[in-house]
Structure formats: structure tokens, C-alpha cells
Design an enzyme around this catalytic site. Structure first.
Site, PDB file in Angstrom:
ATOM      1  N   GLY A 162      12.689  26.493   9.021  1.00 51.81           N
ATOM      2  CA  GLY A 162      13.043  25.520   7.099  1.00 51.81           C
ATOM      3  C   GLY A 162      12.932  26.223   6.087  1.00 51.81           C
ATOM      4  O   GLY A 162      13.402  25.461   4.879  1.00 51.81           O
TER       5      GLY A 162
ATOM      6  N   GLU B 101       6.484  25.403   2.923  1.00 56.77           N
ATOM      7  CA  GLU B 101       6.832  24.407   4.144  1.00 56.77           C
ATOM      8  C   GLU B 101       8.095  23.838   3.484  1.00 56.77           C
ATOM      9  O   GLU B 101       8.170  23.504   2.690  1.00 56.77           O
ATOM     10  CB  GLU B 101       6.015  23.286   4.565  1.00 56.77           C
ATOM     11  CG  GLU B 101       6.554  22.333   5.356  1.00 56.77           C
ATOM     12  CD  GLU B 101       6.974  22.933   6.730  1.00 56.77           C
ATOM     13  OE1 GLU B 101       7.274  23.349   7.137  1.00 56.77           O
ATOM     14  OE2 GLU B 101       6.466  22.002   7.738  1.00 56.77           O
TER      15      GLU B 101
ATOM     16  N   ASP C  78       7.246  15.282   5.979  1.00 58.47           N
ATOM     17  CA  ASP C  78       7.845  13.649   5.913  1.00 58.47           C
ATOM     18  C   ASP C  78       6.433  13.060   6.646  1.00 58.47           C
ATOM     19  O   ASP C  78       6.014  12.243   5.811  1.00 58.47           O
ATOM     20  CB  ASP C  78       8.972  13.638   7.217  1.00 58.47           C
ATOM     21  CG  ASP C  78       9.398  13.234   7.764  1.00 58.47           C
ATOM     22  OD1 ASP C  78       9.508  11.913   6.569  1.00 58.47           O
ATOM     23  OD2 ASP C  78       9.857  13.276   8.517  1.00 58.47           O
TER      24      ASP C  78
ATOM     25  N   PHE D  24      17.041  10.946   5.935  1.00 51.80           N
ATOM     26  CA  PHE D  24      17.319  12.439   6.267  1.00 51.80           C
ATOM     27  C   PHE D  24      18.291  13.628   4.920  1.00 51.80           C
ATOM     28  O   PHE D  24      19.775  13.267   5.155  1.00 51.80           O
ATOM     29  CB  PHE D  24      18.296  12.078   8.035  1.00 51.80           C
ATOM     30  CG  PHE D  24      18.098  13.539   8.731  1.00 51.80           C
ATOM     31  CD1 PHE D  24      16.008  14.186   9.303  1.00 51.80           C
ATOM     32  CD2 PHE D  24      19.059  14.491   8.643  1.00 51.80           C
ATOM     33  CE1 PHE D  24      16.340  15.040   9.754  1.00 51.80           C
ATOM     34  CE2 PHE D  24      18.826  15.511   8.696  1.00 51.80           C
ATOM     35  CZ  PHE D  24      17.795  15.909  10.104  1.00 51.80           C
ATOM     36  N   VAL D  25      17.721  14.755   4.859  1.00 51.09           N
ATOM     37  CA  VAL D  25      18.546  15.601   4.251  1.00 51.09           C
ATOM     38  C   VAL D  25      18.929  16.834   5.424  1.00 51.09           C
ATOM     39  O   VAL D  25      18.124  17.469   5.896  1.00 51.09           O
ATOM     40  CB  VAL D  25      17.604  15.853   2.996  1.00 51.09           C
ATOM     41  CG1 VAL D  25      17.700  14.660   2.140  1.00 51.09           C
ATOM     42  CG2 VAL D  25      16.326  16.193   3.359  1.00 51.09           C
TER      43      VAL D  25
ATOM     44  N   ARG E 137      21.166  24.788   7.968  1.00 50.17           N
ATOM     45  CA  ARG E 137      20.886  25.359   7.155  1.00 50.17           C
ATOM     46  C   ARG E 137      21.579  26.740   5.296  1.00 50.17           C
ATOM     47  O   ARG E 137      20.073  26.862   5.426  1.00 50.17           O
ATOM     48  CB  ARG E 137      19.580  26.134   8.569  1.00 50.17           C
ATOM     49  CG  ARG E 137      19.081  26.027   9.326  1.00 50.17           C
ATOM     50  CD  ARG E 137      18.541  26.384  10.207  1.00 50.17           C
ATOM     51  NE  ARG E 137      17.608  26.099  11.062  1.00 50.17           N
ATOM     52  CZ  ARG E 137      16.525  25.694  11.045  1.00 50.17           C
ATOM     53  NH1 ARG E 137      15.578  25.285  10.155  1.00 50.17           N
ATOM     54  NH2 ARG E 137      16.294  24.856  12.135  1.00 50.17           N
TER      55      ARG E 137
END
Ligand code: 5GP
Length: 179
Positions: free
Chosen positions: A50, A104, A108, A157-158, A170
Site C-alpha cells: 500500500g 506506511e 487504522d 474505508f478508502v 491501487r
């Protein structure tokens, strides 16, 4: 960025943060980190997958000497006494005495960083800081010192800009939020 919804795996998302908005926040963070590490040679530790797009943009704007490595983290439940065991994959560099900056995508609950920090600390670096693109303060479940946060976001949530929904999304230059 338009204002049309998109669908990923039959789930609807609406535009949330434009590429320009992200770029501005990332540039601001790069300026701060560059100033803080002036005259040093930090080792950026990029957490895949990510974090790849954020890392790329952040590091293009970082001014000064630095080194960059990529890692993966794999967490699994150990025995009852050992709790969660975390494995760091791909870190072959000697980090002893180095100034580490973890890159990062999102913090969360903070569980990933809560386990990664001691794993890295055990290798004897001079310092360890966290640089995260997103931080969801409402979700945090662990005490964490987050020195570098590009953007705080609510507990939604993204996807996009490196972050996926079940493997997809992505590559999107903008960030979308689930509706
Ligand atoms: P934590 O361990 O802090 O609870 O979660 C960190 C990981 O959960 C992130 O690296 C990311 O993979 C995933 N995650 C948490 N929130 C989101 C989100 O809103 N969107 C996506 N795509 N992943 C998320």
C-alpha cells in the site's frame, strides 16, 4: 478529478481526495522530514504494498542523502503466550545505528505499527519514526507516537493512491471513499 462514483468489485465509492490535494499534503510532509533529518542519512523503510505510491512521491521530494528499502510484514497468531508474531520480510540491511523512517499507507487500529516498531527496535537502530499517508485517529487502539502524518481522515474505508479494495484500485491517482 470528476465527481462521479466508481464501482470496484460491485462496491460503490465516491471521490474523496484529489491527486492535487494528496500531492500538496505529501509535499508538506517531505519538507518537514527533510528539515528534521538535515545532515543525516536516514534509511526509509517502505511497507509494501500500500505504501508504494506515497513513498514514491514523498521520496522524490525528500531533499538530502537517504537510503530506501522495501519490506513486507506478515502477522500471524502465535501460541497463546507469544500472542501475535510478526515477521518482517525483505530487510537484509544492517539497521544498527541507523535513523529509520517507516513509510506506511495508513494507520487504522495501529496494530501493524504496534507490532512492527518493537521488531525494528530490537535490531538496534539509532531512531525509528513513522511517516504515514493517512491516519484514522478514531480507530486507533494502541498508544503510538506518529511523528509524520500527511492527512488525518475519519473512520471510513478508502481506496486509491496505493490502497486497494480486495486487490483493485491501487493505481488510481485520486482517493475514493466507500459510500
Ligand atoms: P492497522 O494495523 O493500523 O489497523 O491497519 C493497517 C492496514 O490496514 C493498512 O496498512 C491497510 O492495509 C489496511 N487498512 C486500514 N484502513 C484501510 C482503508 O481505509 N483502506 C484500505 N484500502 N486499507 C486499509
Amino acid at each position: 478529478m470528476g465527481n462521479s462514483h466508481i464501482t470496484i468489485h460491485n462496491k460503490a465509492f465516491r471521490p474523496y481526495l484529489s491527486a492535487a490535494h494528496l500531492d500538496e499534503a505529501v509535499a508538506r510532509l517531505a519538507t518537514r522530514i527533510s528539515a528534521d533529518y538535515a545532515g543525516r542519512r536516514p534509511l526509509f523503510v517502505v511497507v509494501l504494498t500500500g505504501g508504494f505510491m506515497f513513498a514514491s512521491d514523498l521520496l522524490k521530494r525528500y531533499i538530502g542523502e537517504c537510503e530506501i528499502v522495501f519490506i513486507r510484514v506478515a502477522s500471524y497468531e502465535g501460541t497463546a503466550s507469544s500472542g501475535v508474531v510478526q515477521e518482517v520480510l525483505g530487510l537484509r540491511e544492517d539497521v544498527q545505528g541507523r535513523d529509520l523512517i517507516i513509510i506506511e499507507d495508513i494507520v487504522d487500529t495501529g496494530t501493524t505499527m504496534h507490532h512492527l516498531l518493537p521488531t525494528l527496535q530490537a535490531k538496534g537502530p539509532a531512531s525509528v519514526e513513522i511517516a504515514t499517508l493517512f491516519f484514522k485517529p478514531e480507530s486507533l487502539k494502541h498508544q503510538l507516537d506518529l511523528r509524520y502524518v500527511a492527512l488525518e481522515i475519519p473512520n471510513d474505508f478508502v481506496v486509491g493512491y496505493g490502497l486497494d479494495y480486495d486487490g483493485l484500485g491501487r493505481n488510481l491517482p485520486d482517493v475514493y471513499v466507500a459510500v
